[in-house]
Write a protein that holds these residues in place. Structure first.
Motif, PDB file in Angstrom:
ATOM      1  N   PRO A 428      -1.246  24.573  16.448  1.00 48.50           N
ATOM      2  CA  PRO A 428      -1.899  23.457  15.801  1.00 48.50           C
ATOM      3  C   PRO A 428      -1.277  21.891  16.277  1.00 48.50           C
ATOM      4  N   ASN A 429      -2.071  21.064  16.378  1.00 44.69           N
ATOM      5  CA  ASN A 429      -1.384  19.698  16.874  1.00 44.69           C
ATOM      6  C   ASN A 429      -1.228  19.162  15.534  1.00 44.69           C
ATOM      7  N   LEU A 430      -0.639  18.066  15.410  1.00 46.76           N
ATOM      8  CA  LEU A 430      -0.149  17.351  14.185  1.00 46.76           C
ATOM      9  C   LEU A 430      -1.483  17.082  13.152  1.00 46.76           C
ATOM     10  N   GLU A 431      -2.422  16.793  13.677  1.00 48.52           N
ATOM     11  CA  GLU A 431      -3.663  16.388  12.829  1.00 48.52           C
ATOM     12  C   GLU A 431      -4.021  17.878  12.091  1.00 48.52           C
ATOM     13  N   GLU A 432      -4.300  18.925  12.857  1.00 50.78           N
ATOM     14  CA  GLU A 432      -4.560  20.390  12.474  1.00 50.78           C
ATOM     15  C   GLU A 432      -3.404  20.864  11.410  1.00 50.78           C
ATOM     16  N   CYS A 433      -2.073  20.260  11.618  1.00 47.76           N
ATOM     17  CA  CYS A 433      -1.061  20.722  10.545  1.00 47.76           C
ATOM     18  C   CYS A 433      -1.392  19.894   9.373  1.00 47.76           C
ATOM     19  N   GLY A 434      -1.804  18.937   9.328  1.00 51.21           N
ATOM     20  CA  GLY A 434      -2.275  18.106   8.181  1.00 51.21           C
ATOM     21  C   GLY A 434      -3.415  18.593   7.166  1.00 51.21           C
ATOM     22  N   TRP A 435      -4.381  19.273   8.258  1.00 55.80           N
ATOM     23  CA  TRP A 435      -5.467  19.849   7.510  1.00 55.80           C
ATOM     24  C   TRP A 435      -5.115  21.149   6.694  1.00 55.80           C
ATOM     25  N   TYR A 494       5.243  20.290  16.820  1.00 53.22           N
ATOM     26  CA  TYR A 494       4.492  19.325  15.685  1.00 53.22           C
ATOM     27  C   TYR A 494       5.552  18.308  15.181  1.00 53.22           C
ATOM     28  N   LEU A 495       6.728  19.042  14.791  1.00 48.92           N
ATOM     29  CA  LEU A 495       7.822  18.356  14.232  1.00 48.92           C
ATOM     30  C   LEU A 495       8.333  17.347  14.922  1.00 48.92           C
ATOM     31  N   ASN A 496       8.118  17.183  16.416  1.00 41.36           N
ATOM     32  CA  ASN A 496       8.708  16.419  17.208  1.00 41.36           C
ATOM     33  C   ASN A 496       7.547  15.190  17.384  1.00 41.36           C
ATOM     34  N   ASP A 497       6.347  15.479  16.885  1.00 44.31           N
ATOM     35  CA  ASP A 497       5.358  14.283  17.028  1.00 44.31           C
ATOM     36  C   ASP A 497       5.908  12.926  16.669  1.00 44.31           C
ATOM     37  N   PRO A 498       5.726  11.966  17.247  1.00 47.46           N
ATOM     38  CA  PRO A 498       6.240  10.670  16.684  1.00 47.46           C
ATOM     39  C   PRO A 498       5.351  10.229  15.367  1.00 47.46           C
ATOM     40  N   ASN A 499       4.451  10.906  15.114  1.00 52.61           N
ATOM     41  CA  ASN A 499       3.759  10.440  13.591  1.00 52.61           C
ATOM     42  C   ASN A 499       4.105  11.646  12.484  1.00 52.61           C
ATOM     43  N   PHE A 500       4.900  12.399  12.902  1.00 52.29           N
ATOM     44  CA  PHE A 500       5.037  13.531  11.926  1.00 52.29           C
ATOM     45  C   PHE A 500       5.998  12.763  10.782  1.00 52.29           C
ATOM     46  N   PRO A 501       6.795  11.924  10.828  1.00 49.37           N
ATOM     47  CA  PRO A 501       7.472  11.333   9.703  1.00 49.37           C
ATOM     48  C   PRO A 501       6.507  10.764   8.682  1.00 49.37           C
ATOM     49  N   ALA A 502       5.269  10.156   9.191  1.00 44.87           N
ATOM     50  CA  ALA A 502       4.388   9.627   8.442  1.00 44.87           C
ATOM     51  C   ALA A 502       3.636  10.707   7.460  1.00 44.87           C
ATOM     52  N   LEU A 503       3.448  11.825   8.537  1.00 47.81           N
ATOM     53  CA  LEU A 503       2.973  12.999   7.689  1.00 47.81           C
ATOM     54  C   LEU A 503       3.586  13.526   6.653  1.00 47.81           C
ATOM     55  N   ALA A 504       4.861  13.618   6.771  1.00 48.95           N
ATOM     56  CA  ALA A 504       5.937  14.100   5.871  1.00 48.95           C
ATOM     57  C   ALA A 504       5.959  13.369   4.641  1.00 48.95           C
ATOM     58  N   VAL A 708      -9.412   3.347 -13.284  1.00 48.84           N
ATOM     59  CA  VAL A 708      -9.592   4.239 -12.190  1.00 48.84           C
ATOM     60  C   VAL A 708      -9.060   3.717 -10.974  1.00 48.84           C
ATOM     61  N   GLN A 709      -7.919   4.587 -10.563  1.00 46.02           N
ATOM     62  CA  GLN A 709      -7.127   3.973  -9.512  1.00 46.02           C
ATOM     63  C   GLN A 709      -7.400   4.912  -8.247  1.00 46.02           C
ATOM     64  N   ILE A 710      -7.179   4.336  -6.969  1.00 46.38           N
ATOM     65  CA  ILE A 710      -6.837   5.154  -5.780  1.00 46.38           C
ATOM     66  C   ILE A 710      -5.418   5.081  -5.612  1.00 46.38           C
ATOM     67  N   TRP A 711      -4.647   6.283  -5.702  1.00 49.63           N
ATOM     68  CA  TRP A 711      -3.258   6.396  -5.128  1.00 49.63           C
ATOM     69  C   TRP A 711      -3.316   6.563  -3.593  1.00 49.63           C
ATOM     70  N   ASP A 712      -2.920   5.644  -3.022  1.00 49.30           N
ATOM     71  CA  ASP A 712      -2.878   5.987  -1.147  1.00 49.30           C
ATOM     72  C   ASP A 712      -1.379   6.505  -0.885  1.00 49.30           C
ATOM     73  N   ALA A 713      -1.665   7.864  -0.598  1.00 46.01           N
ATOM     74  CA  ALA A 713      -0.380   8.702  -0.300  1.00 46.01           C
ATOM     75  C   ALA A 713      -0.010   8.411   1.065  1.00 46.01           C
ATOM     76  N   HIS A 714      -0.676   7.699   1.861  1.00 47.60           N
ATOM     77  CA  HIS A 714      -0.103   7.395   3.425  1.00 47.60           C
ATOM     78  C   HIS A 714       0.653   6.122   2.954  1.00 47.60           C
ATOM     79  N   THR A 715       0.630   5.430   2.080  1.00 44.96           N
ATOM     80  CA  THR A 715       1.175   4.098   2.011  1.00 44.96           C
ATOM     81  C   THR A 715       1.975   3.881   0.915  1.00 44.96           C
ATOM     82  N   GLY A 716       1.561   4.729  -0.250  1.00 43.13           N
ATOM     83  CA  GLY A 716       2.540   4.634  -1.428  1.00 43.13           C
ATOM     84  C   GLY A 716       1.933   3.432  -2.380  1.00 43.13           C
TER      85      GLY A 716
END
Length: 750
Positions: A428-435, A494-504, A708-716
């Motif tokens: 998987p690439n990083l996007e597929e890891c997210g899925w 996938y751990l070395n993808d520059p966007n992995f910290p955001a996914l984590a 009723v709220q949206i909690w955005d887990a990407h931004t906190g």
């Protein structure tokens, strides 16, 4: 809820009072959770597998921990590797453990440690083979047979691997258990066609990947222990758990959160010297005359939906089911629950996954019963390491881990993810890891272990120096520059993808929220564990179809087992309530071969109290009291609903309690996870499909009015959800989700 949980807790095998907060249900307010949402406590962080291969030093440890922090990972699971200067369980190894804890504490990080020096758990780094060979794993093997003519005396000393001596009359099918004095049999055959039958056992182990293996290979040099023997289990913890506690000191249960076990299992019919006595106590008859037949029975060898042994309910297979029931009891009690109790008593926790969670007929051979294994484990788990979860696979088995946690009152379940997704399997690439991660979170998994980062020593993990760890597909020489930097080898890039910290960071936030409060599924689906012992691979298909079909229709569920229905839930009103304080208002029983009378009695009481009990296709064939051998049937289910098919159709859906999520249009790809907070309802929605979703969902809510709220887990960040309305104790929320998108919706009471 507090009163009910107080009533339920004494039913557990040990007191949860000693366990730390991670293993206890919480009841926070939405404001309490929101305050930590952007930066969850490090205890809730996902962990990475950190392979300690090569020369581990303070410099290496500090460098690697800093690397993990830069990836938004605040925890690691240490997997011992080959290190000649500090072999696993040596004083030098525990010096490194102490250093790792010191360095992690400086960074406010948390550590978990492998409960053994590799996998499967249970060989103690080779000590069972080297120091106590009598406590090694054993297998039941074929019986020796010796014809004895009428009037002939059989006078022989029994070999050390002989369990007992039996005499079998082929004319009458009668068995006699012969007296043994001083290891000898002296018996004269009466009239008839007699055969002496000598059931046998032998030392046998599945292969182990041991950090202390002399060759660095996965083989049987270091045998697994006899999991069924409490003496062996106690020795295992003395060699491992006790030593960590001595090394770590005051940080035990603080920086050092606990242990993670990996794939303890059998691959054959197990044996232990204590089994005949335990069997007699639990089942009320002598198992020894049945051992020759049991040794010949093989079940569950086919894959899911494949050809296993035909279903057979004759006396031999009933005795075999009793045998499986007893050894899986002993496995669960002596290895799993005893380890969990040790952890609870010492303020740490146990994570664990076993074998073949995604193929239940094979799990029945390897571990007997998933829920007996996981009943007391603080963080029950699964693995997703090759092709078990992918876009072309129906994979709902993460529900096993989350259901086990819910039943036992634990807020977290775990997944070892991505270990072998390379080579012959899709990488998987990083996007597929997210899925893959979202798929598991929406099914209730709340803690992840990312595979795999080698220590920055230039050495290898548990696979040994110069040999690739399982599933990496890596060339050691090619990996060397990466290893020196302390990053993931090939196969885990996938751990070395520059966007992995955001996914984590995103995953840490979601799993933190979904670990709070209590679960809310109203439906329990009975798992047909004992049917697999009868070779009934066919029951797998309807069980899985119902599980999947309910979720496609937004009817969330837990998998419930025999023990939950017979003794580990309590009737409260029209609900069966588990240790989480979660109430099941409906129980669905697929077309199973057997169920206990105790479970039936509790289901009848549920139906009488206003709950719903639904049997599919037919009543259970056998009703078990003390054992399967004398079970009668079929079950009387005149008090329940019987649906003629095992299909999730309009009739079945109408029989169920009103849903907590109702959509204004069909969306089979939309799944959700619902949890109760003290003053709010939390819904995690995931569009698993390739097409966008634009609809309205009416959800159960606390109170008549509130945010009723949206909690955005990407931004906190949190914000009000525009267009949401409240009425009649419900909220209607607009859901617009792109393919693979998630939304975390929080409906507050005020």
């Amino acid at each position: 809820m507090k009163t009910l949980v107080t009533i339920l807790l004494p039913l557990l095998g040990f007191s949860a009072a000693h366990a730390q907060n991670l293993s206890q249900m919480t009841n926070p307010t939405a404001a309490d959770v929101a305050a930590k949402f952007a930066e969850p406590p490090p205890e809730y962080s996902s962990q990475v597998t950190w392979g300690w291969g090569g020369a581990i030093t303070r410099e290496v440890i500090a460098r690697d921990l800093d690397k993990l922090l830069s990836m938004n990972l605040h925890a690691a699971w240490v997997e011992p590797g080959r290190n000649p200067a500090g072999p696993y369980l040596s004083p030098a190894y525990f010096d490194n453990v102490k250093i790792a804890v010191e360095e992690a504490k400086k960074r406010n990080m948390r550590l978990w440690f492998d409960d053994d020096g590799g996998y499967p758990s249970g060989f103690a780094g080779g000590k069972f083979s080297e120091e106590t060979p009598d406590l090694r794993m054993r297998a039941l093997t074929a019986a020796q047979q010796v014809p004895v003519p009428t009037g002939t005396t059989y006078a022989q000393s029994l070999g050390e691997n002989t369990i007992c001596a039996l005499a079998y009359n082929q004319d009458t099918n009668a068995w006699q258990t012969l007296a043994v004095a001083d290891g000898k049999v002296n018996w004269t055959a009466p009239a008839g066609n007699w055969t002496i039958v000598l059931p046998q056992w032998q030392f046998r182990s599945g292969p182990t990947r041991s950090a202390n293996n002399s060759s660095g290979q996965k083989d049987t040099e270091h045998s697994l222990m006899d999991y069924l023997d409490p003496q062996a289990d106690a020795m295992f913890r003395e060699w491992t758990f006790d030593q960590y506690k001595k090394a770590v000191g005051d940080e035990f249960g603080k920086t050092f959160l606990g242990f993670r076990g990996d794939e303890p299992a059998f691959g054959f019919n197990p044996w232990s010297p204590n089994l005949p006595a335990e069997f007699m106590q639990r089942k009320g008859y002598d198992i020894r005359p049945w051992l020759p037949a049991i040794a010949a029975i093989q079940i569950g060898r086919g894959g899911r939906g494949g050809a296993g042994a035909p279903v057979n309910l004759d006396a031999a297979h009933r005795a075999f089911a009793d045998y499986c029931d007893v050894w899986s009891d002993l496995f669960g009690e002596n290895f799993f629950s005893a380890s969990a109790k040790w952890c609870a008593d010492n303020n740490v926790e146990m994570q664990m996954h076993i074998e073949h969670e995604e193929i239940l007929p094979q799990l029945a051979i390897a571990d007997g019963d998933y829920f007996k294994c996981m009943q007391d484990i603080q963080i029950p788990g699964i693995d997703v390491i090759w092709h078990q979860v992918w876009h072309d696979v129906t994979a709902d088995y993460p529900k096993l881990a989350s259901s086990a946690a819910h039943l036992s009152g634990h807020p977290q379940s775990m997944s070892e993810s991505f270990a072998a997704m390379s080579g012959n399997y899709p990488t998987p690439n990083l996007e597929e890891c997210g899925w893959i991660l979202n798929h598991q979170m929406v099914l209730g998994v709340t803690h992840f272990e990312y595979m795999f980062m080698s220590a920055s020593t230039g050495g290898r993990g548990a696979g040994g120096a110069g040999g690739a760890r399982r599933g990496t597909g890596a060339n050691p020489a090619a990996d060397q520059p990466q290893l020196a930097r302390g990053v993931a080898p090939a196969g885990y890039r996938y751990l070395n993808d520059p966007n992995f910290p955001a996914l984590a960071a995103y995953v840490n936030r979601v799993t933190y929220v979904l670990s709070q409060g209590r679960p809310a599924a109203q439906i329990g689906l009975y798992i047909p564990s004992s049917s697999y012992w009868f070779g009934d691979s066919a029951v797998d298909a309807p069980f899985l179809a119902v599980e999947h079909g309910l979720m496609q229709n937004q009817r969330d569920l837990d998998i419930v087992d025999e023990t939950a229905l017979s003794s580990r839930t309590k009737l409260a009103g029209g609900e069966l309530v588990n240790f989480s304080g979660q109430g099941y208002r409906a129980i669905i029983v697929p077309p199973v071969d057997a169920i206990s009378q105790a479970a039936l009695d509790n289901l009848r009481a549920l139906a009488k109290a206003g709950g719903k009990v639904i049997f599919l296709e037919h009543a259970p064939t056998l009703v078990m009291g003390k054992n399967f051998l004398t079970a009668k049937g079929p079950a009387d289910i005149s008090w329940a609903t019987l649906e003629p098919t095992a299909e999730v159709n309009a009739k079945l859906l109408a029989d169920l309690p009103p849903p907590d999520v109702a959509l204004d249009q069909s969306a089979s790809w939309l799944k959700y996870n619902h949890r109760h907070l003290k003053d709010a309802e939390v819904y995690f929605f995931f569009n698993e499909g390739p097409d966008p979703v634009d609809l309205k969902a009416t959800v159960a809510a606390t109170g008549q009015a509130g945010a009723v709220q949206i909690w955005d887990a990407h931004t906190g960040q949190t914000e009000r959800l525009a267009g949401a309305t409240r009425a009649d104790g419900k909220a209607t929320v607009p859901l617009k989700l792109a393919p693979w998108e998630t939304k975390l919706v929080v409906v507050s009471a005020n």
